[in-house]
Design an enzyme around this catalytic site. Structure first.
Site, PDB file in Angstrom:
ATOM      1  N   LYS A 134       0.820  -1.215   0.000  1.00  0.00           N
ATOM      2  CA  LYS A 134       0.000   0.000   0.000  1.00  0.00           C
ATOM      3  C   LYS A 134       0.853   1.264   0.000  1.00  0.00           C
ATOM      4  O   LYS A 134       0.484   2.262  -0.621  1.00  0.00           O
ATOM      5  CB  LYS A 134      -0.954   0.006   1.187  1.00  0.00           C
ATOM      6  N   THR A 135       1.997   1.229   0.698  1.00  0.00           N
ATOM      7  CA  THR A 135       2.858   2.415   0.725  1.00  0.00           C
ATOM      8  C   THR A 135       3.412   2.696  -0.664  1.00  0.00           C
ATOM      9  O   THR A 135       3.504   3.850  -1.091  1.00  0.00           O
ATOM     10  CB  THR A 135       4.012   2.218   1.726  1.00  0.00           C
ATOM     11  N   ASP A 150      -3.733   7.867   4.247  1.00  0.00           N
ATOM     12  CA  ASP A 150      -3.205   6.539   4.554  1.00  0.00           C
ATOM     13  C   ASP A 150      -3.908   5.999   5.801  1.00  0.00           C
ATOM     14  O   ASP A 150      -4.400   6.765   6.630  1.00  0.00           O
ATOM     15  CB  ASP A 150      -1.695   6.648   4.802  1.00  0.00           C
ATOM     16  N   GLU A 151      -3.950   4.680   5.949  1.00  0.00           N
ATOM     17  CA  GLU A 151      -4.555   4.024   7.123  1.00  0.00           C
ATOM     18  C   GLU A 151      -5.959   4.574   7.389  1.00  0.00           C
ATOM     19  O   GLU A 151      -6.309   4.907   8.526  1.00  0.00           O
ATOM     20  CB  GLU A 151      -3.664   4.216   8.363  1.00  0.00           C
ATOM     21  N   GLN A 155      -7.548  -4.339   9.571  1.00  0.00           N
ATOM     22  CA  GLN A 155      -6.401  -3.907  10.368  1.00  0.00           C
ATOM     23  C   GLN A 155      -6.727  -2.690  11.230  1.00  0.00           C
ATOM     24  O   GLN A 155      -5.821  -1.970  11.659  1.00  0.00           O
ATOM     25  CB  GLN A 155      -5.205  -3.607   9.459  1.00  0.00           C
ATOM     26  N   ARG A 161       2.320  -9.886  10.673  1.00  0.00           N
ATOM     27  CA  ARG A 161       3.624  -9.209  10.753  1.00  0.00           C
ATOM     28  C   ARG A 161       4.755 -10.165  10.385  1.00  0.00           C
ATOM     29  O   ARG A 161       5.870  -9.742  10.137  1.00  0.00           O
ATOM     30  CB  ARG A 161       3.897  -8.689  12.177  1.00  0.00           C
TER      31      ARG A 161
END
Length: 732
Positions: free
Chosen positions: A36-37, A221-222, A252, A603
């Site tokens: 996503k980044t 973002d997020e 998330q 993770r």
């Protein structure tokens, strides 16, 4: 300058579709490890290079300063140009800039300071016990603050609040008094930064149009972690052109406790009927086994968009599920496993992480790492900027910047001690109040007019006047001195370093911390004191995670967001721990716990260990456990289950290795023959400092000592490992 095609190189079809998306509202639902980044940074670069959008016409909002800096750096490298005009930062940093520019519309001026949690608690304590004359034990400042924070995040002002209980009426009155005190101090708290921005955009058509016209594109973002205030801000700013590009994942969303609402993703679809939704389902981080197990856990949640996560990393090691006897066995298993994998050169120490539901779970882990002489990094311990000595120094700087800040004044007026006691301060506040001035302004008057009549006399008056003289000098010096030299001047004249340097190891560590802060100010020579204080106040916990220490990381699952490791240990996987006990009867809370588990599992890149204990000691009581329902959700063919063969205490020690080539020296600790400690004793610990023993009891040839430390709080330590000394009282 790179060709346009380079911005699409290496992207999969879904990522390319997101980067090239046409104008209009776009929602990118990005599974963990799906890049996503990369999509967000290339989208911004694409807008600038391909669409010809000027950098200053773009606003990008992130949730950490670290993410903002990294993304901006990546974009500058891609485009080969300095993007100073690009507005990229956290919600709070972005809104703080707006508030300073539009201070004329607000009840405070542009030099406002931002109060942290400790400052807020101090103000609310004054409100409860002073303004409302209530019992703090019955009306906890922390509990009232939590309610006030929730209301601010939901854009509810004291006037909008409709109490339906007596406690709510107290909260409303406290909310009003709390706001009055903040405004009087020319201060805001973190929630105010968002609240005032949202209300400003809502209430002033002129200001709203100004910022709507300032930006052609808004990127977030997020997005799943936005609260009501943040949602309204970005929704409003994008309202003119509807060019809102949101990246997130409902699965998330793990910050419900601080106001985040994953349902904002659903609201986005309602508010923007022409929304383009793109799924990023290819994972570049984990093995397929980890992804399949993670999906099995998260698929039990409702109100989400199903994602079929896949990866080219097919197969992978089975997930290891280990039943430990207790928390000590749990910790020993973690340390033994890491040491073995490092010794076999299967993993670097820094690529290992141990994750847990609550900070308290780190105790047994830390003790085991220390006992084995192995280094580790602890995220969520006493942060640099929350250490007493750092907060003291920042209070000096804040008071120089804003003399209306009564919280900072109270903190440092007698630090180091200047003979200004509580009685003197109470008299000063009374005298200042009679003249409708702040206590700080009163000290200026004492310094400027030696003959002025006041109820304060003698040494106390001289001490206050001396402090006022110093502060006035520092305020003048800030106009000409760089930040680093200003801080050095303050430290020298205040005698603060000498105050800290008491000849002890703890004193030396405190001096080193202040020296580190002084070193940091050298990097801010070109900016104003206000900007430095703002940046420090907005630093988040994960921003402080150092990248160079090659040691395992211990952290809570909440702090793990955005991180990844080759090897992950999830500990405390028991009913009542994860999922947490308070979620067992609440469907929304249980869904949040499931998302937390999902975040922890995803993770891991290669190896995932899940550990639960047969019994665990909580508040001094041992209880038998049922392993977490989340483990039960995972198909049996994806896991390998093992348990402590002895099931009666710590397993026999395996050979241990330091992170390197030399084996660690193995020594059995000496067991005390009789108890060394008793309740009421003052003790000193090499790490936690000084404290008071509240309980000591014999356990398996050892001694468990419960100590309340002045700064570290309550710790339970094993005497044979703690290296703790009794402080002998001086007999008079």
């Amino acid at each position: 300058m790179p060709e346009v095609a380079n911005l699409l190189e290496g992207l999969n079809d879904a990522q390319r579709k997101a980067v090239e998306a046409p104008d209009g509202p776009v929602l990118v639902l990005a599974g963990p490890g799906s890049g996503k980044t990369r999509v967000l940074t290339r989208r911004i670069a694409w807008l600038i290079q391909e669409r010809g959008v000027a950098p200053w016409r773009i606003m990008a909002v992130t949730f950490t300063n670290k993410a903002a800096k990294e993304m901006k750096h990546r974009i500058e490298q891609m485009l080969g140009q300095d993007l100073r005009g690009l507005s990229m930062g956290t919600f709070h940093a972005t809104c703080a800039r707006i508030l300073r520019k539009e201070a004329a519309h607000l009840p405070f001026n542009r030099d406002y300071v931002i109060y942290d949690t400790a400052d807020q608690r101090a103000v609310m304590k004054e409100v409860i016990s002073g303004d409302l004359a209530l019992d703090e034990k019955r009306y906890s400042p922390e509990k009232v603050l939590h309610r006030v924070s929730s209301m601010k995040n939901d854009l509810i002002t004291p006037q909008d609040f409709r109490p339906d209980s007596y406690f709510d009426e107290i909260v409303q009155r406290a909310y009003e008094a709390y706001n009055r005190r903040l405004i009087a101090n020319n201060a805001v708290d973190f929630d105010d930064i968002l609240l005032y921005t949202a209300l400003l955009l809502r209430g002033s058509r002129e200001v709203c149009l100004k910022y709507q016209n300032a930006y052609d594109h808004i990127l977030v973002d997020e997005f799943q972690d936005t609260n009501a205030a943040q949602y309204e801000i970005v929704n409003t700013l994008a309202g003119l052109r509807n060019n809102l590009f949101c990246v997130g994942d409902e699965d998330q969303s793990i910050y419900r406790w601080r106001g985040a609402d994953y349902k904002n993703v659903l609201r986005l679809r309602t508010d923007f009927p022409d929304l383009t939704t793109i799924l990023l389902e290819q994972n570049y981080r984990s093995t397929q086994i980890i992804l399949d197990a993670s999906r099995a856990v998260i698929d039990k949640n409702t109100f989400r968009t199903p994602k079929k996560l896949f990866t080219e990393h097919t197969g992978g090691p089975e997930i290891i599920v280990y039943e430990a006897y207790d928390e000590r066995d749990e910790a020993q298993f973690v340390v033994d496993t890491i040491a073995t994998m490092v010794a076999r050169r299967e993993v670097e120490p820094g690529e290992c992480a141990v994750m847990y539901r609550t900070n308290a779970q780190s105790r047994a882990l830390e003790e085991t790492f220390v006992r084995e002489g192995l280094p580790y990094r602890l995220v969520g311990a006493t942060r640099f900027y929350t250490r007493k000595e750092i907060k003291d120094v920042l209070a000096y700087l804040r008071l120089v910047h804003n003399p209306d800040d009564t919280i900072s004044f109270a903190r440092i007026v007698n630090t180091p001690p200047r003979g200004i006691g509580d009685k003197t301060l109470a008299t000063l506040e009374m005298w200042a109040g009679s003249g409708s001035i702040t206590p700080c302004e009163a000290t200026f008057r004492l310094a400027e007019f030696p003959d002025i009549s006041t109820p304060i006399t003698g040494k106390a008056r001289s001490a206050l006047a001396g402090f006022g003289n110093m502060l006035a000098g520092w305020r003048s010096a800030q106009e000409t001195l760089p930040l680093g030299r200003l801080l050095q001047l303050i430290l020298d004249e205040a005698g603060y370093i000498q105050y800290l340097d008491d000849g002890t190891d703890q004193g030396e560590e405190r001096v080193q911390n202040v020296t580190e802060l002084l070193n940091l100010t050298q990097q801010y020579e070109e900016i104003r004191l206000a900007e430095f204080l703002e940046e420090v106040a907005l630093i988040s916990e994960v921003d402080n995670l150092t990248e160079d220490a090659n040691a395992p990381t211990l952290l809570t699952l909440h702090a793990a967001k955005g991180l990844e490791f080759d090897v992950v240990f999830l500990v405390g996987l028991e009913e009542g721990v994860l999922p947490h006990s308070r979620s067992l009867d609440d469907a929304e809370e249980m869904a949040e716990e499931r998302r937390l588990m999902y975040v922890g599992m995803t993770r891991a890149r290669k190896n995932l260990f899940m550990i639960y204990t047969f019994q665990r000691t909580v508040w001094g009581e041992s209880s038998l456990n049922v392993r977490s329902r989340f483990i039960e959700d995972i198909p049996a063919n994806l896991i390998s289950t093992t348990r402590a063969s002895h099931m009666g205490g710590i397993a026999p020690k395996q050979q241990q290795f330091i992170w390197g080539s030399k084996p660690a020296r193995i020594t059995e600790p000496a067991r005390p023959q009789e108890q060394q400690f008793r309740a009421g004793q003052r003790v000193s610990h090499p790490r936690f400092g000084e404290g008071i023993v509240i309980e000591s009891r014999a356990i398996n040839n050892d001694e468990e000592v419960s100590v309340v430390f002045e700064e570290a709080g309550l710790k339970r330590l094993m005497a044979s490992f703690a290296n703790m000394q009794v402080i002998k009282e001086n007999k008079k």
